[in-house]
Write a protein that holds these residues in place. Sequence first.
Motif, short mmCIF file in Angstrom:
data_model
loop_
_atom_site.label_atom_id
_atom_site.label_comp_id
_atom_site.label_asym_id
_atom_site.label_seq_id
_atom_site.Cartn_x
_atom_site.Cartn_y
_atom_site.Cartn_z
N HIS A 1 70.67 1.91 117.10
CA HIS A 1 71.30 0.68 116.61
C HIS A 1 71.32 0.66 115.08
O HIS A 1 72.32 0.24 114.47
N ARG B 1 74.14 2.94 113.98
CA ARG B 1 75.45 2.36 114.24
C ARG B 1 75.72 1.14 113.37
O ARG B 1 76.84 0.94 112.89
N GLU C 1 86.05 -0.58 116.74
CA GLU C 1 85.33 0.45 117.49
C GLU C 1 83.86 0.46 117.10
O GLU C 1 82.97 0.57 117.96
N LEU C 2 83.58 0.33 115.81
CA LEU C 2 82.19 0.32 115.35
C LEU C 2 81.46 -0.94 115.81
O LEU C 2 80.26 -0.89 116.12
N SER D 1 82.04 -2.49 118.63
CA SER D 1 81.75 -2.25 120.05
C SER D 1 80.53 -1.36 120.20
O SER D 1 79.66 -1.61 121.04
N ARG D 2 80.44 -0.32 119.39
CA ARG D 2 79.29 0.57 119.47
C ARG D 2 78.00 -0.14 119.07
O ARG D 2 76.95 0.08 119.68
N THR D 3 78.11 -0.99 118.07
CA THR D 3 76.93 -1.76 117.63
C THR D 3 76.47 -2.70 118.73
O THR D 3 75.27 -2.86 118.98
N GLU E 1 76.91 -2.27 121.95
CA GLU E 1 76.33 -1.46 123.02
C GLU E 1 74.88 -1.08 122.69
O GLU E 1 74.00 -1.15 123.56
N SER E 2 74.64 -0.67 121.46
CA SER E 2 73.27 -0.30 121.09
C SER E 2 72.35 -1.51 121.07
O SER E 2 71.17 -1.41 121.40
#
Length: 555
Positions: A190, A193, A226-227, A229-231, A233-234
């Motif tokens: 996290h 990201r 996109e970043l 969304s990844r943040t 998720e983590s």
Amino acid sequence: MATTGRWRQLRTRFPRSRRVLTLEILLSLLAALLLIPVPLVARYAVDDAIAVSSPGRIVGAGAVLIALLIGGELVGLLRRFLMAHEGKIAIAEIRRDMIEKLHDLPIAYHRRNPADRIYEHITAATKAVDAMVQALLTSVVPSVVLFAGMAGVLLSLHWLTFLESLLLMPVLYATYRYYHPRVQAAEDLHDVRFGAFGDSVALSLRAMELTRARGAEDLDIARNHELISRTRESAEMIRRSRGQYRTAERTVLSVFGVLVFATLGVASAQGDITVGTMLAFFVGLGLLVIPAAMTLAAVPVIREGSSALTEITDFLELEATRPYDGTIIPETVAAISVKNVSFAYGDEPLLTDVSMELKPGTVTMIAGPNGSGKSSIISLIVGLFRPLTGSLEMDGTPYDDLDMRAIRRRIGIAAQEPTIVAGTIADNIRFGVPEASDVDLWQAAHLSTVDDFIVDFPLGYDHPLGFEGRTLSGGQRQRIAIARALIRSPELVILDEPMSHLDAGTLHRVISNLSRLPTNPAVLITTHHPRAIDSVDFLYRIEGRRLVPETVVTE
């Protein structure tokens, strides 16, 4: 050996290390002594006070319990305050030493190592060590003392149940060992990201005009989405892993609680212990679990702090070799002679057999393409590097005998890419010379032609500058840098690639203005546009790693 060294680095920062440790142990013992009787008073309240229906005894037992608990908390508060204070002193000393080390290390070190890495040493690493020190002084040491004392009480109450309870500790530790790496991995992912998202937002802000000019808004938005969304998720991974760990920990505690209750219940039913003893054991077990949990929680903090302390120790033990260690401070920065100097970065030769002289009151120009060694010559002249061969002298005195740090205070340098710091225009011109008067400021601004554009700002010299001066044009930043170089009335002025942001007319005005300085400075200019400036006395061109003099043609 390395382990001993890093802990010595920490211990020597405590101004009263032995007294601090002694006081820590004494206060921890006092806090433990106040809490250890709590289970025994609870047993008395049940077996004696309640059993004989004595309200006075019950109230008295309650008052003693309250006094013991409050007293323990007050002693703990005093201990935490004193230990935190001592710990902060130690960390402050480490940070001071690191800042001093930062300025003692040669420029070559700073060029080899990214600024972000050094920044991490001074900020994140010391923060981790700070957290470790606080954990050791305010959690681990008192927890160990309380654990030992409470363990003795439980052993005296019912030894068999106490031995059964001891099994809780390795099971809790095994639970921690299983789940903590998963929690840590999720947190690290996290952090990475979230850092990438932060960098992306910073890029969006820095490149806003370019993005719009290229019509790339949708691409920029898509990248940030996109970043994000990844943040997210983590962050969910952290929530799940922490939830699993807490659930497993609570389950272990609940199961052991039931087992202890059953064992004590059987013993009470058989007449081996009283109900008061049963209650006292549970109270003591609760007080025993608290320091155990605090110690477990401190393990990752101590591990991270220990690793950070190794980094700090390695940094502080770096060899801080200065290019020159002389002590002579001449009255004036006179003629500087560069004699048959060769220089290289690592194994790559950059300059060979370079000779030149800078004389007061003259303008010298060095011309050459980017990467030819112009900036390296400047670094050699101001004493930031030693040449491989050859020598430099000031009015016949070798650089080895001179205090180059003191001499650099009398040299004004305007770099090709000016550094703009947070603050006002005046703050930037006065950088490194906070004592400069307003008259000094105005004179430097006039000589550098800053006063040409200062009228465009309602607040004048008090106009605040944004991040890296991005609200200014390249020419404005360059002129502020030149004003900064001139505010001390230097005896040597160095302008590194001024034509990268200034037009020939403005630069000619600046060079002409320099003759008004009372110090009559020598002026050195580097450029890859030699014909754009005609007000020079000496001209050199870099060819094949050598400095070749050229004839100055005056019109």
